[in-house]
Motif scaffolding. Structure first.
Motif, PDB file in Angstrom:
ATOM      1  N   TYR A 181       4.915  -2.330 -67.043  1.00  0.00           N
ATOM      2  CA  TYR A 181       4.289  -2.500 -68.358  1.00  0.00           C
ATOM      3  C   TYR A 181       5.343  -2.371 -69.458  1.00  0.00           C
ATOM      4  O   TYR A 181       6.111  -1.429 -69.507  1.00  0.00           O
ATOM      5  N   GLY A 182       5.379  -3.374 -70.323  1.00  0.00           N
ATOM      6  CA  GLY A 182       6.274  -3.328 -71.467  1.00  0.00           C
ATOM      7  C   GLY A 182       7.702  -3.717 -71.175  1.00  0.00           C
ATOM      8  O   GLY A 182       8.564  -3.562 -72.035  1.00  0.00           O
ATOM      9  N   ASN A 183       7.992  -4.222 -69.976  1.00  0.00           N
ATOM     10  CA  ASN A 183       9.367  -4.653 -69.709  1.00  0.00           C
ATOM     11  C   ASN A 183       9.380  -5.984 -68.962  1.00  0.00           C
ATOM     12  O   ASN A 183       8.363  -6.467 -68.478  1.00  0.00           O
ATOM     13  N   ILE A 184      10.542  -6.565 -68.857  1.00  0.00           N
ATOM     14  CA  ILE A 184      10.666  -7.932 -68.366  1.00  0.00           C
ATOM     15  C   ILE A 184      10.333  -8.089 -66.896  1.00  0.00           C
ATOM     16  O   ILE A 184      10.079  -9.215 -66.441  1.00  0.00           O
ATOM     17  N   LYS A 185      10.285  -7.020 -66.131  1.00  0.00           N
ATOM     18  CA  LYS A 185       9.957  -7.164 -64.716  1.00  0.00           C
ATOM     19  C   LYS A 185       8.490  -7.522 -64.502  1.00  0.00           C
ATOM     20  O   LYS A 185       8.098  -7.916 -63.398  1.00  0.00           O
ATOM     21  N   ALA A 186       7.675  -7.422 -65.551  1.00  0.00           N
ATOM     22  CA  ALA A 186       6.292  -7.899 -65.438  1.00  0.00           C
ATOM     23  C   ALA A 186       6.276  -9.392 -65.136  1.00  0.00           C
ATOM     24  O   ALA A 186       5.345  -9.898 -64.486  1.00  0.00           O
ATOM     25  N   ASP A 187       7.292 -10.115 -65.576  1.00  0.00           N
ATOM     26  CA  ASP A 187       7.379 -11.550 -65.283  1.00  0.00           C
ATOM     27  C   ASP A 187       7.486 -11.790 -63.779  1.00  0.00           C
ATOM     28  O   ASP A 187       6.952 -12.774 -63.252  1.00  0.00           O
ATOM     29  N   VAL A 188       8.198 -10.907 -63.085  1.00  0.00           N
ATOM     30  CA  VAL A 188       8.353 -11.041 -61.636  1.00  0.00           C
ATOM     31  C   VAL A 188       7.012 -10.845 -60.944  1.00  0.00           C
ATOM     32  O   VAL A 188       6.628 -11.625 -60.058  1.00  0.00           O
ATOM     33  N   CYS A 189       6.288  -9.797 -61.343  1.00  0.00           N
ATOM     34  CA  CYS A 189       4.971  -9.551 -60.736  1.00  0.00           C
ATOM     35  C   CYS A 189       4.001 -10.678 -61.055  1.00  0.00           C
ATOM     36  O   CYS A 189       3.209 -11.087 -60.200  1.00  0.00           O
ATOM     37  N   GLU A 190       4.070 -11.193 -62.267  1.00  0.00           N
ATOM     38  CA  GLU A 190       3.179 -12.279 -62.659  1.00  0.00           C
ATOM     39  C   GLU A 190       3.432 -13.524 -61.818  1.00  0.00           C
ATOM     40  O   GLU A 190       2.500 -14.255 -61.467  1.00  0.00           O
ATOM     41  N   ARG A 191       4.683 -13.745 -61.448  1.00  0.00           N
ATOM     42  CA  ARG A 191       5.027 -14.924 -60.650  1.00  0.00           C
ATOM     43  C   ARG A 191       4.694 -14.742 -59.167  1.00  0.00           C
ATOM     44  O   ARG A 191       4.236 -15.677 -58.510  1.00  0.00           O
ATOM     45  N   LEU A 192       4.892 -13.531 -58.627  1.00  0.00           N
ATOM     46  CA  LEU A 192       4.845 -13.356 -57.172  1.00  0.00           C
ATOM     47  C   LEU A 192       3.726 -12.480 -56.630  1.00  0.00           C
ATOM     48  O   LEU A 192       3.449 -12.530 -55.432  1.00  0.00           O
ATOM     49  N   LEU A 193       3.106 -11.665 -57.472  1.00  0.00           N
ATOM     50  CA  LEU A 193       2.099 -10.727 -56.965  1.00  0.00           C
ATOM     51  C   LEU A 193       0.694 -11.285 -57.192  1.00  0.00           C
ATOM     52  O   LEU A 193       0.238 -11.383 -58.325  1.00  0.00           O
ATOM     53  N   PRO A 194      -0.006 -11.678 -56.128  1.00  0.00           N
ATOM     54  CA  PRO A 194      -1.346 -12.253 -56.287  1.00  0.00           C
ATOM     55  C   PRO A 194      -2.293 -11.296 -57.010  1.00  0.00           C
ATOM     56  O   PRO A 194      -2.352 -10.102 -56.703  1.00  0.00           O
ATOM     57  N   GLY A 195      -3.004 -11.830 -57.989  1.00  0.00           N
ATOM     58  CA  GLY A 195      -3.989 -11.042 -58.717  1.00  0.00           C
ATOM     59  C   GLY A 195      -3.431 -10.167 -59.819  1.00  0.00           C
ATOM     60  O   GLY A 195      -4.192  -9.514 -60.543  1.00  0.00           O
ATOM     61  N   TYR A 196      -2.105 -10.166 -59.975  1.00  0.00           N
ATOM     62  CA  TYR A 196      -1.522  -9.315 -61.013  1.00  0.00           C
ATOM     63  C   TYR A 196      -1.825  -9.872 -62.397  1.00  0.00           C
ATOM     64  O   TYR A 196      -1.660 -11.068 -62.641  1.00  0.00           O
ATOM     65  N   LYS A 197      -2.291  -9.002 -63.287  1.00  0.00           N
ATOM     66  CA  LYS A 197      -2.526  -9.391 -64.673  1.00  0.00           C
ATOM     67  C   LYS A 197      -1.680  -8.491 -65.557  1.00  0.00           C
ATOM     68  O   LYS A 197      -1.813  -7.264 -65.518  1.00  0.00           O
ATOM     69  N   ARG A 198      -0.839  -9.110 -66.343  1.00  0.00           N
ATOM     70  CA  ARG A 198       0.040  -8.350 -67.235  1.00  0.00           C
ATOM     71  C   ARG A 198      -0.791  -7.520 -68.216  1.00  0.00           C
ATOM     72  O   ARG A 198      -1.671  -8.052 -68.902  1.00  0.00           O
ATOM     73  N   PRO A 199      -0.565  -6.201 -68.309  1.00  0.00           N
ATOM     74  CA  PRO A 199      -1.280  -5.390 -69.301  1.00  0.00           C
ATOM     75  C   PRO A 199      -1.026  -5.907 -70.709  1.00  0.00           C
ATOM     76  O   PRO A 199       0.079  -6.324 -71.036  1.00  0.00           O
ATOM     77  N   ASN A 200      -2.062  -5.879 -71.521  1.00  0.00           N
ATOM     78  CA  ASN A 200      -1.968  -6.386 -72.891  1.00  0.00           C
ATOM     79  C   ASN A 200      -2.146  -5.229 -73.858  1.00  0.00           C
ATOM     80  O   ASN A 200      -3.164  -4.537 -73.841  1.00  0.00           O
ATOM     81  N   PHE A 201      -1.162  -5.033 -74.721  1.00  0.00           N
ATOM     82  CA  PHE A 201      -1.180  -3.894 -75.626  1.00  0.00           C
ATOM     83  C   PHE A 201      -2.354  -3.956 -76.603  1.00  0.00           C
ATOM     84  O   PHE A 201      -2.988  -2.943 -76.905  1.00  0.00           O
ATOM     85  N   VAL A 202      -2.669  -5.150 -77.090  1.00  0.00           N
ATOM     86  CA  VAL A 202      -3.789  -5.287 -78.030  1.00  0.00           C
ATOM     87  C   VAL A 202      -5.092  -4.910 -77.340  1.00  0.00           C
ATOM     88  O   VAL A 202      -5.941  -4.215 -77.926  1.00  0.00           O
ATOM     89  N   GLU A 203      -5.260  -5.333 -76.087  1.00  0.00           N
ATOM     90  CA  GLU A 203      -6.468  -4.967 -75.346  1.00  0.00           C
ATOM     91  C   GLU A 203      -6.536  -3.463 -75.125  1.00  0.00           C
ATOM     92  O   GLU A 203      -7.623  -2.870 -75.159  1.00  0.00           O
ATOM     93  N   MET A 204      -5.399  -2.827 -74.922  1.00  0.00           N
ATOM     94  CA  MET A 204      -5.376  -1.376 -74.751  1.00  0.00           C
ATOM     95  C   MET A 204      -5.832  -0.674 -76.024  1.00  0.00           C
ATOM     96  O   MET A 204      -6.550   0.337 -75.968  1.00  0.00           O
ATOM     97  N   ILE A 205      -5.421  -1.202 -77.163  1.00  0.00           N
ATOM     98  CA  ILE A 205      -5.885  -0.639 -78.442  1.00  0.00           C
ATOM     99  C   ILE A 205      -7.385  -0.810 -78.586  1.00  0.00           C
ATOM    100  O   ILE A 205      -8.127   0.127 -78.920  1.00  0.00           O
ATOM    101  N   GLU A 206      -7.853  -2.019 -78.278  1.00  0.00           N
ATOM    102  CA  GLU A 206      -9.292  -2.323 -78.426  1.00  0.00           C
ATOM    103  C   GLU A 206     -10.134  -1.482 -77.480  1.00  0.00           C
ATOM    104  O   GLU A 206     -11.278  -1.126 -77.822  1.00  0.00           O
ATOM    105  N   ASN A 207      -9.617  -1.141 -76.308  1.00  0.00           N
ATOM    106  CA  ASN A 207     -10.375  -0.397 -75.311  1.00  0.00           C
ATOM    107  C   ASN A 207     -10.132   1.113 -75.389  1.00  0.00           C
ATOM    108  O   ASN A 207     -10.607   1.855 -74.536  1.00  0.00           O
TER     109      ASN A 207
END
Length: 212
Positions: A181-207
């Motif tokens: 979360y919050g760093n560039i390695k999220a791009d790796v998980c987004e590309r290769l990890l099935p079902g991975y959804k990058r955490p969204n800071f705005v959604e965290m504020i809203e929730n």
């Protein structure tokens, strides 16, 4: 190993040799070649800019910078950069290196994937990040001559590097994607990890449990 590549002397002190042996023992050929190229690229940048830096400390930082991806250094719940940084600091302190110096290596490794910060830190911190960026995404590629690039890659080859380094990142973080979360390695998980959804800071504020 040749002790001079592209006019950069590879440190061969007892401390540097022991660190290299750890990388050889626990890392892979991919990480070994990558780490040595990172050191040379970083040192070349330091020489071009006439920066005052400690070559041995920069070398140790380069050697440890990706060891957090592999056992026994990889933890279940910390960023891999922090795992490598902790390992480097422990290694240096066990060899009698002052805490203040060991902390520079810690910063260099922990921050090497954090854009916009390292240039304001100690020279070894800034240089390590520059070396990593050059080897992984080519930032500063044209600053090297063709002869320099060819000599470095001949000494420390990069076969199928673009694909293999992404896989190495994934293998080292896929068991703890929450640390991305919050760093560039999220791009790796987004590309290769099935079902991975990058955490969204705005959604965290809203929730947030706060009413407003």
């Amino acid at each position: 190993m040749k002790h001079r590549i592209a006019d950069i002397i590879i440190p061969d002190s007892k401390l540097a040799t022991e660190a290299t042996e750890l990388l050889r023992e626990h890392g892979t050929e991919l990480l070994y070649n990558h780490s040595l190229r990172v050191f040379i690229f970083a040192a070349l940048r330091g020489e071009r800019e006439k920066m005052k830096y400690d070559p041995e400390l920069l070398y140790i930082s380069a050697i440890f910078h990706d060891l957090g991806l592999v056992p026994p250094y990889s933890s279940p719940d910390e960023r891999f950069e922090v795992d490598g940084a902790n390992a480097a600091r422990t290694f240096l302190q066990q060899h009698g290196i002052p805490e203040q110096t060991a902390d520079i290596a810690w910063d260099a490794i922990a921050l090497h994937t954090t854009p916009g910060i390292t240039k304001w830190k100690k020279p070894e911190v800034a240089l390590l990040a520059n070396g990593v960026k050059l080897d992984v995404v080519g930032v500063g590629y044209e600053e090297l001559s063709r002869e320099q690039r060819e000599e470095i890659v001949a000494a420390f080859p990069r076969p199928n590097f673009k694909q293999e380094i992404v896989r190495a990142f994934f293998d080292g973080i896929s068991h703890k994607p929450f640390t991305c979360y919050g760093n560039i390695k999220a791009d790796v998980c987004e590309r290769l990890l099935p079902g991975y959804k990058r955490p969204n800071f705005v959604e965290m504020i809203e929730n947030s449990p706060w009413a407003e």
